[in-house]
Design a protein around this motif. Structure first.
Motif, PDB file in Angstrom:
ATOM      1  N   SER A 234      14.908 -36.927 -39.136  1.00 26.20           N
ATOM      2  CA  SER A 234      14.588 -36.332 -37.846  1.00 26.20           C
ATOM      3  C   SER A 234      14.695 -37.396 -36.758  1.00 26.20           C
ATOM      4  O   SER A 234      14.128 -38.477 -36.878  1.00 26.20           O
ATOM      5  N   SER A 235      15.444 -37.096 -35.706  1.00 27.38           N
ATOM      6  CA  SER A 235      15.589 -38.071 -34.621  1.00 27.38           C
ATOM      7  C   SER A 235      15.074 -37.540 -33.289  1.00 27.38           C
ATOM      8  O   SER A 235      14.644 -38.318 -32.440  1.00 27.38           O
ATOM      9  N   SER A 236      15.130 -36.222 -33.107  1.00 27.48           N
ATOM     10  CA  SER A 236      14.653 -35.631 -31.855  1.00 27.48           C
ATOM     11  C   SER A 236      14.524 -34.122 -32.035  1.00 27.48           C
ATOM     12  O   SER A 236      14.883 -33.581 -33.082  1.00 27.48           O
ATOM     13  N   TYR A 237      14.023 -33.470 -30.996  1.00 31.28           N
ATOM     14  CA  TYR A 237      13.855 -32.014 -31.016  1.00 31.28           C
ATOM     15  C   TYR A 237      14.335 -31.441 -29.704  1.00 31.28           C
ATOM     16  O   TYR A 237      14.144 -32.037 -28.644  1.00 31.28           O
ATOM     17  N   LEU A 238      14.958 -30.279 -29.780  1.00 30.52           N
ATOM     18  CA  LEU A 238      15.260 -29.502 -28.585  1.00 30.52           C
ATOM     19  C   LEU A 238      14.169 -28.454 -28.479  1.00 30.52           C
ATOM     20  O   LEU A 238      13.891 -27.740 -29.452  1.00 30.52           O
ATOM     21  N   VAL A 239      13.526 -28.380 -27.314  1.00 28.88           N
ATOM     22  CA  VAL A 239      12.466 -27.388 -27.108  1.00 28.88           C
ATOM     23  C   VAL A 239      12.687 -26.695 -25.781  1.00 28.88           C
ATOM     24  O   VAL A 239      13.349 -27.224 -24.879  1.00 28.88           O
ATOM     25  N   SER A 240      12.092 -25.535 -25.650  1.00 22.80           N
ATOM     26  CA  SER A 240      12.207 -24.785 -24.397  1.00 22.80           C
ATOM     27  C   SER A 240      11.427 -25.485 -23.288  1.00 22.80           C
ATOM     28  O   SER A 240      10.526 -26.293 -23.544  1.00 22.80           O
ATOM     29  N   GLU A 241      11.775 -25.157 -22.062  1.00 25.62           N
ATOM     30  CA  GLU A 241      11.055 -25.707 -20.910  1.00 25.62           C
ATOM     31  C   GLU A 241       9.575 -25.340 -20.993  1.00 25.62           C
ATOM     32  O   GLU A 241       8.706 -26.176 -20.746  1.00 25.62           O
ATOM     33  N   ARG A 242       9.299 -24.106 -21.359  1.00 24.97           N
ATOM     34  CA  ARG A 242       7.905 -23.645 -21.423  1.00 24.97           C
ATOM     35  C   ARG A 242       7.102 -24.451 -22.452  1.00 24.97           C
ATOM     36  O   ARG A 242       6.005 -24.909 -22.167  1.00 24.97           O
ATOM     37  N   LEU A 243       7.662 -24.644 -23.653  1.00 23.71           N
ATOM     38  CA  LEU A 243       6.961 -25.412 -24.673  1.00 23.71           C
ATOM     39  C   LEU A 243       6.772 -26.853 -24.224  1.00 23.71           C
ATOM     40  O   LEU A 243       5.697 -27.438 -24.386  1.00 23.71           O
ATOM     41  N   PHE A 244       7.798 -27.442 -23.628  1.00 27.04           N
ATOM     42  CA  PHE A 244       7.703 -28.814 -23.151  1.00 27.04           C
ATOM     43  C   PHE A 244       6.584 -28.949 -22.122  1.00 27.04           C
ATOM     44  O   PHE A 244       5.754 -29.862 -22.204  1.00 27.04           O
TER      45      PHE A 244
ATOM     46  N   MET B 184       3.203 -28.668 -23.796  1.00 29.80           N
ATOM     47  CA  MET B 184       2.860 -29.897 -24.528  1.00 29.80           C
ATOM     48  C   MET B 184       2.461 -31.007 -23.562  1.00 29.80           C
ATOM     49  O   MET B 184       1.473 -31.710 -23.787  1.00 29.80           O
ATOM     50  N   MET B 185       3.194 -31.162 -22.488  1.00 25.43           N
ATOM     51  CA  MET B 185       2.897 -32.238 -21.538  1.00 25.43           C
ATOM     52  C   MET B 185       1.587 -31.998 -20.793  1.00 25.43           C
ATOM     53  O   MET B 185       0.903 -32.948 -20.428  1.00 25.43           O
ATOM     54  N   SER B 186       1.224 -30.742 -20.593  1.00 25.31           N
ATOM     55  CA  SER B 186      -0.021 -30.472 -19.876  1.00 25.31           C
ATOM     56  C   SER B 186      -1.244 -30.867 -20.708  1.00 25.31           C
ATOM     57  O   SER B 186      -2.312 -31.122 -20.153  1.00 25.31           O
ATOM     58  N   SER B 187      -1.090 -30.933 -22.027  1.00 26.36           N
ATOM     59  CA  SER B 187      -2.218 -31.326 -22.861  1.00 26.36           C
ATOM     60  C   SER B 187      -2.080 -32.761 -23.393  1.00 26.36           C
ATOM     61  O   SER B 187      -2.906 -33.222 -24.157  1.00 26.36           O
ATOM     62  N   TYR B 188      -1.035 -33.457 -22.964  1.00 17.97           N
ATOM     63  CA  TYR B 188      -0.783 -34.824 -23.418  1.00 17.97           C
ATOM     64  C   TYR B 188      -1.756 -35.779 -22.737  1.00 17.97           C
ATOM     65  O   TYR B 188      -1.973 -35.711 -21.537  1.00 17.97           O
TER      66      TYR B 188
END
Length: 94
Positions: free
Chosen positions: A33-43, A46-50
């Motif tokens: 595993s090197s990276s993930y493609l995620v939707s804008e909404r999921l990103f 995730m960032m709002s709780s980081y």
């Protein structure tokens, strides 16, 4: 979650970009595993709780005072004896 080699994502990016809207797409390189493609909404979710760690020196006196006043909200009593000894804790798997 689907897992695809980076070379496949490169050849068919728009296809995997669309799939990432529905679920994360794991991108692998050399079988790892090197990276993930995620939707804008999921990103954004995730960032709002980081949370980021900051050095204690960066805390204001007000921040320190709030930490000192903090209390654990629980109905059950607790103490440090409830914590297992580090020697008894399972080793983290890698």
């Amino acid at each position: 979650m689907i897992s695809v080699p980076a070379s496949e994502v490169q050849r068919n990016f728009s296809e995997y970009e669309e799939k990432a809207i529905q679920e994360p797409v794991e991108v692998t390189h050399a079988g790892r595993s090197s990276s993930y493609l995620v939707s804008e909404r999921l990103f954004k979710d995730m960032m709002s709780s980081y949370r980021r760690a900051i050095p204690i020196e960066a805390l204001s006196d007000g921040d320190v005072a709030l930490i000192e006043q903090a209390e654990v909200q629980t109905d059950a009593p607790y103490d440090l004896e409830d914590l297992p000894d580090i020697e008894d804790a399972p080793s983290p798997s890698r």
